[in-house]
Enzyme design. Structure first.
Site, PDB file in Angstrom:
ATOM      1  N   CYS A 127       0.885  -1.264   0.002  1.00 36.33           N
ATOM      2  CA  CYS A 127       0.180   0.009   0.139  1.00 36.33           C
ATOM      3  C   CYS A 127       0.713   1.146   0.166  1.00 36.33           C
ATOM      4  CB  CYS A 127      -1.069   0.136   1.110  1.00 36.33           C
ATOM      5  SG  CYS A 127      -2.283  -1.184   1.279  1.00 36.33           S
ATOM      6  N   ASP A 128       2.033   1.406   0.026  1.00 34.10           N
ATOM      7  CA  ASP A 128       2.896   2.338   0.016  1.00 34.10           C
ATOM      8  C   ASP A 128       4.440   2.291  -0.378  1.00 34.10           C
ATOM      9  OD1 ASP A 128       3.608   4.999   0.464  1.00 34.10           O
ATOM     10  OD2 ASP A 128       3.609   5.061   2.673  1.00 34.10           O
ATOM     11  N   ILE A 129       4.426   1.447  -1.642  1.00 34.99           N
ATOM     12  CA  ILE A 129       5.824   1.285  -1.980  1.00 34.99           C
ATOM     13  C   ILE A 129       6.159   2.555  -2.879  1.00 34.99           C
ATOM     14  CG2 ILE A 129       7.064   0.225  -3.980  1.00 34.99           C
ATOM     15  CD1 ILE A 129       4.872  -2.360  -3.584  1.00 34.99           C
ATOM     16  N   GLN A 130       7.254   2.974  -2.205  1.00 31.74           N
ATOM     17  CA  GLN A 130       8.185   4.296  -2.850  1.00 31.74           C
ATOM     18  C   GLN A 130       9.435   4.327  -2.420  1.00 31.74           C
ATOM     19  OE1 GLN A 130       7.444   7.993  -0.725  1.00 31.74           O
ATOM     20  NE2 GLN A 130       5.745   6.817   0.621  1.00 31.74           N
ATOM     21  N   ASN A 133      10.374   4.121   1.478  1.00 34.03           N
ATOM     22  CA  ASN A 133      10.205   3.028   2.206  1.00 34.03           C
ATOM     23  C   ASN A 133      11.310   1.734   1.776  1.00 34.03           C
ATOM     24  OD1 ASN A 133       8.103   4.141   3.661  1.00 34.03           O
ATOM     25  ND2 ASN A 133       6.576   3.757   2.437  1.00 34.03           N
TER      26      ASN A 133
END
Length: 216
Positions: A127-130, A133
């Protein structure tokens, strides 16, 4: 549109934490020692719900070479492996005038894909691959982090959620911006791979915080 209320939190260090290394929307990251960090609420005695979800999801995912290691949950917060070289976002920003080979960049992309493949095999949507992270250890290997994610039943029902969402450049357009699935993770993964290869984000002319482009 009315201005959003901005809440500022003062840094504090629970017992055993040397200093604050970073802060996010729901937690501080504190240095415990050279090998360990503590992820803890933004205010003393604050809500631990998202950290408890992250703890459970990391237990479901299990140990993996490309996933940040989980060291346990206490009343203070969530203890995690410390990656010596920080985020790949900051690493590439600091090394922008240095030559990083295409071979190294491709190796990083492969390692990120390995991490996401393993996470998805456990029915977890990150939900927050960037790039902020994605961490680098002392040998410059990838460690995917920040698992305030979603865990799904075999029928697709959401069992656990940490309410995370991607920032704008990694956000796959969809009717319900609060929904997430395998495709939204893969969209974010693609944008992350673009950053690793090129050294800059998609739509690099857009400034974070501009109208219509605020981070989710």
């Amino acid at each position: 549109m009315a201005d959003s209320e901005v809440v500022e939190y003062r840094h504090y260090c629970p017992p055993g934490v040397r200093r604050v290394l970073a802060s996010g929307t729901s937690a501080f990251i504190g240095e415990v020692d050279d090998w360990t960090i503590l992820k803890y609420p933004l205010e003393p005695g604050g809500d631990m719900t998202r950290l408890e979800v992250e703890h459970k999801i990391l237990e479901i995912i299990g140990q993996h070479a490309r996933i940040i290691s989980h060291k346990g949950l206490t009343e203070a917060g969530l203890y995690l492996e410390r990656a010596a070289n920080g985020t790949i976002f900051n690493f590439l920003a600091e090394k922008k005038h240095c030559h990083i080979s295409l071979q190294q960049r491709i190796a990083w992309c492969r390692e990120v894909i390995e991490a996401v493949e393993h996470v998805h095999s456990k029915r977890v949507i990150h939900c927050d691959i960037q790039p902020t992270n994605i961490l680098l250890d002392d040998n410059l290997h990838i460690k995917l982090a920040d698992f305030q994610s979603r865990y799904l039943a075999e029928n697709g029902e959401v069992i656990l959620t940490g309410w995370s969402g991607e920032p704008c450049r990694y956000f796959c357009p969809r009717e319900d911006e609060f929904e997430a699935d395998w495709r939204t993770d893969l969209f974010a993964l693609g944008s992350t791979i673009y950053f690793i290869i090129t050294g800059h984000e998609v739509f690099s002319d857009i400034k974070a915080g501009e109208a219509g482009w605020d981070d989710k």
